[in-house]
Design a protein around this motif. Sequence first.
Motif, mmCIF file in Angstrom:
data_model
loop_
_atom_site.group_PDB
_atom_site.id
_atom_site.type_symbol
_atom_site.label_atom_id
_atom_site.label_comp_id
_atom_site.label_asym_id
_atom_site.label_seq_id
_atom_site.Cartn_x
_atom_site.Cartn_y
_atom_site.Cartn_z
ATOM 1 N N PHE A 97 0.840 -1.193 0.000
ATOM 2 C CA PHE A 97 0.000 0.000 0.000
ATOM 3 C C PHE A 97 0.882 1.253 0.000
ATOM 4 C CE2 PHE A 97 -2.582 -3.231 2.234
ATOM 5 C CZ PHE A 97 -3.682 -3.246 1.400
ATOM 6 N N CYS A 98 0.809 2.025 -1.072
ATOM 7 C CA CYS A 98 1.574 3.264 -1.204
ATOM 8 C C CYS A 98 0.601 4.401 -1.493
ATOM 9 C CB CYS A 98 2.578 3.180 -2.352
ATOM 10 S SG CYS A 98 3.863 1.944 -2.179
ATOM 11 N N ALA A 99 0.386 5.289 -0.556
ATOM 12 C CA ALA A 99 -0.464 6.443 -0.818
ATOM 13 C C ALA A 99 0.168 7.275 -1.928
ATOM 14 C CB ALA A 99 -0.638 7.270 0.449
ATOM 15 N N GLY A 100 -0.590 7.520 -2.993
ATOM 16 C CA GLY A 100 -0.045 8.223 -4.143
ATOM 17 C C GLY A 100 0.606 7.288 -5.131
ATOM 18 N N ALA A 101 0.004 6.109 -5.343
ATOM 19 C CA ALA A 101 0.608 5.070 -6.183
ATOM 20 C C ALA A 101 0.594 5.398 -7.666
ATOM 21 C CB ALA A 101 -0.100 3.732 -5.948
ATOM 22 N N PHE A 102 -0.310 6.293 -8.117
ATOM 23 C CA PHE A 102 -0.380 6.613 -9.540
ATOM 24 C C PHE A 102 0.663 7.675 -9.868
ATOM 25 C CE2 PHE A 102 -5.237 5.601 -9.528
ATOM 26 C CZ PHE A 102 -4.946 4.262 -9.299
ATOM 27 N N ALA A 103 1.922 7.290 -9.744
ATOM 28 C CA ALA A 103 3.031 8.216 -9.937
ATOM 29 C C ALA A 103 4.305 7.424 -10.182
ATOM 30 C CB ALA A 103 3.198 9.110 -8.700
ATOM 31 N N GLU A 109 4.568 3.552 4.334
ATOM 32 C CA GLU A 109 5.068 3.082 5.618
ATOM 33 C C GLU A 109 5.684 1.705 5.409
ATOM 34 O OE1 GLU A 109 5.075 5.017 8.296
ATOM 35 O OE2 GLU A 109 4.094 6.555 7.079
ATOM 36 N N ALA A 110 6.815 1.453 6.032
ATOM 37 C CA ALA A 110 7.546 0.205 5.789
ATOM 38 C C ALA A 110 6.714 -1.029 6.092
ATOM 39 C CB ALA A 110 8.836 0.191 6.627
ATOM 40 N N GLU A 111 5.834 -0.960 7.099
ATOM 41 C CA GLU A 111 5.041 -2.133 7.470
ATOM 42 C C GLU A 111 3.930 -2.427 6.475
ATOM 43 O OE1 GLU A 111 3.259 1.270 10.011
ATOM 44 O OE2 GLU A 111 5.246 0.633 9.306
ATOM 45 N N LEU A 112 3.727 -1.535 5.503
ATOM 46 C CA LEU A 112 2.703 -1.764 4.489
ATOM 47 C C LEU A 112 3.288 -2.280 3.182
ATOM 48 C CD1 LEU A 112 0.389 1.341 5.039
ATOM 49 C CD2 LEU A 112 0.111 -0.975 5.920
ATOM 50 N N ALA A 279 -1.985 -4.422 8.096
ATOM 51 C CA ALA A 279 -2.077 -5.299 6.933
ATOM 52 C C ALA A 279 -0.829 -6.144 6.711
ATOM 53 C CB ALA A 279 -2.351 -4.469 5.676
ATOM 54 N N HIS A 280 0.229 -5.905 7.476
ATOM 55 C CA HIS A 280 1.504 -6.565 7.192
ATOM 56 C C HIS A 280 1.392 -8.082 7.239
ATOM 57 C CE1 HIS A 280 5.841 -6.638 6.704
ATOM 58 N NE2 HIS A 280 5.910 -7.538 7.655
ATOM 59 N N GLU A 281 0.774 -8.619 8.289
ATOM 60 C CA GLU A 281 0.662 -10.074 8.410
ATOM 61 C C GLU A 281 -0.188 -10.654 7.291
ATOM 62 O OE1 GLU A 281 2.395 -11.970 10.447
ATOM 63 O OE2 GLU A 281 3.367 -10.120 11.109
ATOM 64 N N ASP A 282 -1.250 -9.939 6.906
ATOM 65 C CA ASP A 282 -2.091 -10.412 5.812
ATOM 66 C C ASP A 282 -1.346 -10.380 4.480
ATOM 67 O OD1 ASP A 282 -4.313 -11.011 7.341
ATOM 68 O OD2 ASP A 282 -5.138 -8.993 7.185
ATOM 69 N N LEU A 283 -0.547 -9.335 4.256
ATOM 70 C CA LEU A 283 0.251 -9.274 3.034
ATOM 71 C C LEU A 283 1.243 -10.427 2.981
ATOM 72 C CD1 LEU A 283 0.998 -5.445 2.749
ATOM 73 C CD2 LEU A 283 -0.302 -6.805 1.113
ATOM 74 N N LEU A 284 1.872 -10.741 4.101
ATOM 75 C CA LEU A 284 2.805 -11.869 4.144
ATOM 76 C C LEU A 284 2.081 -13.188 3.894
ATOM 77 C CD1 LEU A 284 5.084 -10.945 7.180
ATOM 78 C CD2 LEU A 284 5.710 -10.918 4.759
#
Length: 329
Positions: A97-103, A109-112, A279-284
Amino acid sequence: MKAVLQEQFGPPDILRLKEVDRPEAGAGQVLVRVHAAALNPYDWHMMRGDPYAARLMGGMGLTRPKHRVAGIDAAGVVEAVGAGVEGLRPGTPVLGFCAGAFAEYACAEAELLVPKPERLSFEQAAATPMAAVTALRGIRTVGRVRAGQRVLVNGAGGGVGTFAVQIAAGLDAEVTGVCSAGSTEMVRSLGATHVIDHHREDFTERHARYDVILDNVGNLPLGRLRRALTPTGVLVANGGGSPGRVFGAIGSTLRLVAVNTVARHSLRPIIPATPSGPAHEDLLAVTALIDAGQVTPMVGRTYPLADTTEAMRHLEEGHSRGKTVITVH
């Protein structure tokens, strides 16, 4: 750098591709060189400022979008890390998750963020974060699907649905997917035992009963959905069913909770996957399933960054197969 800006609420035409300063990673943050980004219903809600109740809750801004650069799902390569970041270093391919991904560059945040599975392209990786985490929570965390159960996924051909079918099938459930005619073969290939074309048949009119229904569409009344459940069945609601622009899915969730107090069935909303939540554990967990070959992201249409407005129009039509993805680098 080039970025897609949303400086007011409104339809896709308000999105503008402009040159802006490259962001810098602060403490605990990671700067990502974005290779691809995916679109979600979350993005058009943020673009339109819809529903109004969410503005009052502070999630999207009151009179204009909270985040000037659009997008949230991204995949790319770590460009730089801020103070205190461990486990990620420049050159590491990541998704999250990166706020401002359309760039061309975005901070997160590292945990995301988590390392990108090697078997995925950047487009597939970008298609993963929000949809896969939401599906995982719907099937495994909230629905508590077990082997041998009969599971129905409404909206099986969309972003969340394609992940949900695979996750449920991986748990040895008997999966029924409900989708449009153009997605039936894809949904069957993902592990669905039965596939229903919603244009030709209403699954609530069938005699079949399901232990778990994951509803990604919200196009049917609660009473009819409950009719398709076993006596001890679970309905998992993933937003949808918006009763208007004022309350949107918030109103649907409150209604679900109210009915749940008197219903014999278990009616449960999904805690949405968002950039502000854990969301970190779910992403992993999701990337572990991908590494094991149990789940593969399904990419539908791709668009270059300059055509993000057109991509958002396609998303709003509501007939996407898999995920709609923006290619950046």
